[in-house]
Design a protein around this motif. Structure first.
Motif, PDB file in Angstrom:
ATOM      1  N   PRO A  64       0.807  -1.219   0.000  1.00 32.13           N
ATOM      2  CA  PRO A  64       0.000   0.000   0.000  1.00 32.13           C
ATOM      3  C   PRO A  64       0.833   1.259   0.000  1.00 32.13           C
ATOM      4  CG  PRO A  64      -0.001  -1.037   2.169  1.00 32.13           C
ATOM      5  CD  PRO A  64       0.678  -1.994   1.224  1.00 32.13           C
ATOM      6  N   ALA A  65       2.104   1.187   0.368  1.00 31.31           N
ATOM      7  CA  ALA A  65       2.952   2.377   0.390  1.00 31.31           C
ATOM      8  C   ALA A  65       3.743   2.555  -0.895  1.00 31.31           C
ATOM      9  CB  ALA A  65       3.927   2.307   1.571  1.00 31.31           C
ATOM     10  N   ALA A  66       3.587   1.633  -1.847  1.00 30.28           N
ATOM     11  CA  ALA A  66       4.355   1.728  -3.084  1.00 30.28           C
ATOM     12  C   ALA A  66       3.864   2.891  -3.922  1.00 30.28           C
ATOM     13  CB  ALA A  66       4.219   0.430  -3.878  1.00 30.28           C
ATOM     14  N   PRO A  67       4.770   3.716  -4.497  1.00 31.84           N
ATOM     15  CA  PRO A  67       4.349   4.841  -5.317  1.00 31.84           C
ATOM     16  C   PRO A  67       3.579   4.364  -6.546  1.00 31.84           C
ATOM     17  CG  PRO A  67       6.687   4.996  -4.758  1.00 31.84           C
ATOM     18  CD  PRO A  67       6.224   3.631  -4.361  1.00 31.84           C
ATOM     19  N   VAL A  68       2.585   5.128  -6.927  1.00 32.82           N
ATOM     20  CA  VAL A  68       1.826   4.841  -8.133  1.00 32.82           C
ATOM     21  C   VAL A  68       2.646   5.306  -9.321  1.00 32.82           C
ATOM     22  CG1 VAL A  68      -0.351   5.224  -9.332  1.00 32.82           C
ATOM     23  CG2 VAL A  68      -0.297   5.183  -6.838  1.00 32.82           C
ATOM     24  N   SER A  69       2.559   4.579 -10.428  1.00 35.73           N
ATOM     25  CA  SER A  69       3.424   4.878 -11.566  1.00 35.73           C
ATOM     26  C   SER A  69       3.038   6.163 -12.273  1.00 35.73           C
ATOM     27  CB  SER A  69       3.396   3.711 -12.552  1.00 35.73           C
ATOM     28  OG  SER A  69       2.074   3.493 -13.023  1.00 35.73           O
ATOM     29  N   ASP A  70       1.775   6.547 -12.163  1.00 33.78           N
ATOM     30  CA  ASP A  70       1.372   7.803 -12.764  1.00 33.78           C
ATOM     31  C   ASP A  70       0.286   8.431 -11.895  1.00 33.78           C
ATOM     32  OD1 ASP A  70      -0.773   6.186 -13.197  1.00 33.78           O
ATOM     33  OD2 ASP A  70      -0.585   6.133 -15.385  1.00 33.78           O
ATOM     34  N   GLY A  71      -0.218   9.582 -12.305  1.00 35.72           N
ATOM     35  CA  GLY A  71      -1.226  10.268 -11.519  1.00 35.72           C
ATOM     36  C   GLY A  71      -0.660  11.502 -10.857  1.00 35.72           C
ATOM     37  N   ASP A  72      -1.497  12.150 -10.035  1.00 41.24           N
ATOM     38  CA  ASP A  72      -1.087  13.371  -9.360  1.00 41.24           C
ATOM     39  C   ASP A  72      -0.097  13.076  -8.241  1.00 41.24           C
ATOM     40  OD1 ASP A  72      -2.717  15.305 -10.739  1.00 41.24           O
ATOM     41  OD2 ASP A  72      -4.452  14.412  -9.734  1.00 41.24           O
ATOM     42  N   PRO A  73       0.767  14.034  -7.924  1.00 39.91           N
ATOM     43  CA  PRO A  73       1.631  13.864  -6.754  1.00 39.91           C
ATOM     44  C   PRO A  73       0.791  13.625  -5.505  1.00 39.91           C
ATOM     45  CG  PRO A  73       2.374  15.708  -8.086  1.00 39.91           C
ATOM     46  CD  PRO A  73       1.056  15.285  -8.657  1.00 39.91           C
ATOM     47  N   ASP A  74       1.280  12.782  -4.628  1.00 45.57           N
ATOM     48  CA  ASP A  74       0.553  12.451  -3.407  1.00 45.57           C
ATOM     49  C   ASP A  74       1.547  12.086  -2.321  1.00 45.57           C
ATOM     50  OD1 ASP A  74      -1.530  12.021  -1.675  1.00 45.57           O
ATOM     51  OD2 ASP A  74      -2.492  10.442  -2.850  1.00 45.57           O
ATOM     52  N   TRP A  75       1.025  11.970  -1.097  1.00 44.68           N
ATOM     53  CA  TRP A  75       1.868  11.667   0.052  1.00 44.68           C
ATOM     54  C   TRP A  75       2.192  10.182   0.148  1.00 44.68           C
ATOM     55  CZ3 TRP A  75       4.427  15.167   2.598  1.00 44.68           C
ATOM     56  CH2 TRP A  75       3.916  16.468   2.707  1.00 44.68           C
ATOM     57  N   ILE A  76       3.400   9.891   0.592  1.00 41.14           N
ATOM     58  CA  ILE A  76       3.747   8.569   1.109  1.00 41.14           C
ATOM     59  C   ILE A  76       4.079   8.808   2.586  1.00 41.14           C
ATOM     60  CG2 ILE A  76       5.197   6.526   0.899  1.00 41.14           C
ATOM     61  CD1 ILE A  76       5.915   7.423  -1.909  1.00 41.14           C
ATOM     62  N   PRO A  77       3.069   8.761   3.456  1.00 37.90           N
ATOM     63  CA  PRO A  77       3.298   9.091   4.863  1.00 37.90           C
ATOM     64  C   PRO A  77       3.944   7.926   5.600  1.00 37.90           C
ATOM     65  CG  PRO A  77       1.041   8.425   4.568  1.00 37.90           C
ATOM     66  CD  PRO A  77       1.680   8.394   3.189  1.00 37.90           C
ATOM     67  N   PRO A  78       4.488   8.179   6.782  1.00 37.33           N
ATOM     68  CA  PRO A  78       4.996   7.069   7.593  1.00 37.33           C
ATOM     69  C   PRO A  78       3.839   6.129   7.921  1.00 37.33           C
ATOM     70  CG  PRO A  78       5.697   9.196   8.471  1.00 37.33           C
ATOM     71  CD  PRO A  78       4.666   9.478   7.439  1.00 37.33           C
ATOM     72  N   SER A  79       4.103   4.844   7.947  1.00 40.74           N
ATOM     73  CA  SER A  79       3.067   3.875   8.289  1.00 40.74           C
ATOM     74  C   SER A  79       3.091   3.526   9.775  1.00 40.74           C
ATOM     75  CB  SER A  79       3.245   2.595   7.471  1.00 40.74           C
ATOM     76  OG  SER A  79       4.532   2.032   7.704  1.00 40.74           O
ATOM     77  N   PHE A  80       4.195   3.844  10.443  1.00 41.48           N
ATOM     78  CA  PHE A  80       4.312   3.530  11.868  1.00 41.48           C
ATOM     79  C   PHE A  80       5.391   4.407  12.485  1.00 41.48           C
ATOM     80  CE2 PHE A  80       6.521   1.361  15.334  1.00 41.48           C
ATOM     81  CZ  PHE A  80       5.462   1.135  16.212  1.00 41.48           C
TER      82      PHE A  80
END
Length: 221
Positions: A64-80
């Motif tokens: 679920p934390a893997a960056p999406v290959s395309d699309g708008d910039p978004d957060w990859i927040p800490p998971s823990f």
């Protein structure tokens, strides 16, 4: 360009109640529903094909934390992080971290609508001005602004982005509360990062907040 005051309807809001500052953000809410498979972090459920020639959708990433290959910039927040509890709101696309026992909060939020905002003459600092004004209107307290150190966040590409940032203290009827909020516009996305604490906890909690924020990154940037 002259900074324009926000006068059009926006979804940026703030609420200072019960000793907890929660900020939502944005210019335009993305009306597209989240992918249920991606939200679970597992494989997307394939719908029955309407015809023998229909191509099924590819499965969502198992991470679920893997960056999406395309699309708008978004957060990859800490998971823990030790001492923090995390909550994700898929409708608003906000990640909210609460520091246990301190009353401190960190919020990562993303929305879209920046391209139109630029065309209308707005700038990122206008979102911050609107945020401070909104808190003041809700609480009846005027923010006392202080010099702000900008948030700097590294993207998954390795590039570091500096946020337009403001730092202010509010004298609430129940407590003084300090807020540091930053806004970054990338492509059509508006990214908002805020941290807040009771003012008497602010200095003591800065190390933990800095470590938490430093563990976040930005995808698709």
């Amino acid at each position: 360009m002259t900074n324009k005051r926000y006068t059009a309807p926006v979804t940026l809001f703030a609420a200072l109640t019960a000793g907890t500052l929660l900020t939502g953000c944005g210019l335009v809410r993305d009306a597209s529903p989240p992918d249920p498979g991606a939200a679970r972090g597992g494989e997307a459920v394939e719908e029955p094909a309407e015809s023998p020639t229909e191509t099924p959708e590819p499965p969502a990433s198992e991470d679920p934390a893997a960056p999406v290959s395309d699309g708008d910039p978004d957060w990859i927040p800490p998971s823990f992080a030790t001492g923090w509890s995390f909550e994700y709101d898929p409708e608003l696309n906000t990640h909210h971290a609460s520091s246990e026992g301190t009353g401190c909060d960190v919020l990562f939020a993303q929305t879209t609508g920046v391209e139109q905002a630029r065309e209308d003459g707005y700038e990122p600092v206008g979102a911050l001005d609107h945020l401070l004004e909104n808190i003041a209107e809700r609480t009846g307290n005027t923010p006392v602004e202080q010099p702000a150190t900008p948030y700097r966040i590294m993207a998954d590409s390795g590039e570091t982005f500096e946020f337009e940032t403001k730092h202010a203290t509010f004298d609430n009827s129940e407590e003084n509360r300090t807020l540091r909020a930053g806004v970054l516009w990338l492509d059509d996305a508006e990214l908002v990062l805020s941290s807040s604490c009771p003012t008497d906890e602010w200095d003591d909690q800065q190390f933990d907040i800095t470590m938490l924020v430093g563990a976040a990154s930005i995808s698709n940037a």
